[in-house]
Design a protein around this motif. Structure first.
Motif, short mmCIF file in Angstrom:
data_model
loop_
_atom_site.label_atom_id
_atom_site.label_comp_id
_atom_site.label_asym_id
_atom_site.label_seq_id
_atom_site.Cartn_x
_atom_site.Cartn_y
_atom_site.Cartn_z
N GLY A 45 12.86 28.23 -8.27
CA GLY A 45 11.87 27.78 -8.98
C GLY A 45 11.01 28.28 -9.94
O GLY A 45 11.67 29.64 -9.85
N GLN A 46 10.29 27.67 -10.76
CA GLN A 46 9.63 28.59 -11.76
C GLN A 46 8.44 29.14 -11.29
O GLN A 46 7.80 28.83 -10.33
CB GLN A 46 9.11 27.57 -12.89
N PHE A 47 8.15 30.16 -11.91
CA PHE A 47 7.04 31.17 -11.70
C PHE A 47 6.58 31.86 -13.04
O PHE A 47 6.94 32.12 -13.76
CB PHE A 47 7.15 32.34 -10.71
N LYS A 48 4.95 31.71 -12.77
CA LYS A 48 4.14 32.04 -13.95
C LYS A 48 3.87 33.45 -13.85
O LYS A 48 3.43 34.15 -15.08
CB LYS A 48 3.32 31.00 -14.53
N GLU A 49 3.56 34.14 -12.70
CA GLU A 49 3.08 35.37 -12.39
C GLU A 49 3.70 36.05 -11.31
O GLU A 49 4.22 35.32 -10.64
CB GLU A 49 1.79 35.40 -12.17
N VAL A 50 3.97 37.34 -11.37
CA VAL A 50 4.59 37.75 -10.36
C VAL A 50 3.79 39.18 -10.11
O VAL A 50 3.73 39.92 -10.95
CB VAL A 50 6.11 38.14 -10.55
N LYS B 252 10.08 34.91 -15.86
CA LYS B 252 8.94 34.29 -15.89
C LYS B 252 8.92 33.00 -16.79
O LYS B 252 9.42 33.11 -17.68
CB LYS B 252 7.62 35.19 -16.16
N SER B 253 7.82 32.06 -16.30
CA SER B 253 7.95 30.94 -17.15
C SER B 253 6.48 30.62 -17.65
O SER B 253 5.48 31.50 -17.06
CB SER B 253 8.34 29.60 -16.45
N GLN B 254 6.14 29.63 -18.29
CA GLN B 254 4.94 29.36 -18.65
C GLN B 254 4.35 28.39 -17.50
O GLN B 254 2.91 28.36 -17.46
CB GLN B 254 4.83 28.50 -19.90
#
Length: 123
Positions: free
Chosen positions: A39-44, A62-64
């Motif tokens: 899946g998408q994630f914006k922060e890690v 990372k994604s928006q």
């Protein structure tokens, strides 16, 4: 994996150690790719030391949009993950660990789990 008596980050003593530092950069790139496919994630955020290298490998994915990830190499009690969640103040992060020595909190997903090993269940 190392056999012997080890004091874990949690303060407990174990008869074996899972050494996340033994993973190569190539290993971590492969694991990061596998995680990115979930899946998408914006922060890690990587738990200091063990999770920092995994965080670095995940940055390229990372994604928006998406969830916030907290990552680590080895989970024993889950205390480090819970502490990071509280410190960061993220309401609904998703935790990902490479190896889980024990039971993970509901919000943490292990890639490899040793749950069966830690029970009294037999073959």
């Amino acid at each position: 994996f190392h056999l012997g008596e080890w004091t874990m980050h949690s303060g407990g003593v174990a008869q074996y150690k899972i050494d996340g530092n033994a993973l190569t950069d190539e290993d971590l790139q492969c694991l990061a790719y596998i995680i990115s496919q979930k899946g998408q994630f914006k922060e890690v955020y990587g738990i200091p030391q063990g999770g920092a290298r995994l965080q670095q490998a995940l940055e390229q994915y990372k994604s928006q949009e998406g969830v916030r990830l907290i990552v680590d190499d080895v989970l024993t009690t889950g205390a480090s993950m819970e502490e990071a969640r509280k410190t960061l103040g993220w309401s609904d992060p998703v935790g990902v660990v490479i190896f889980a020595r024990g039971q993970c909190p509901d919000w943490v997903k292990p890639i490899f789990s040793m749950n069966w090993i830690n029970t009294k269940d037999k073959f």
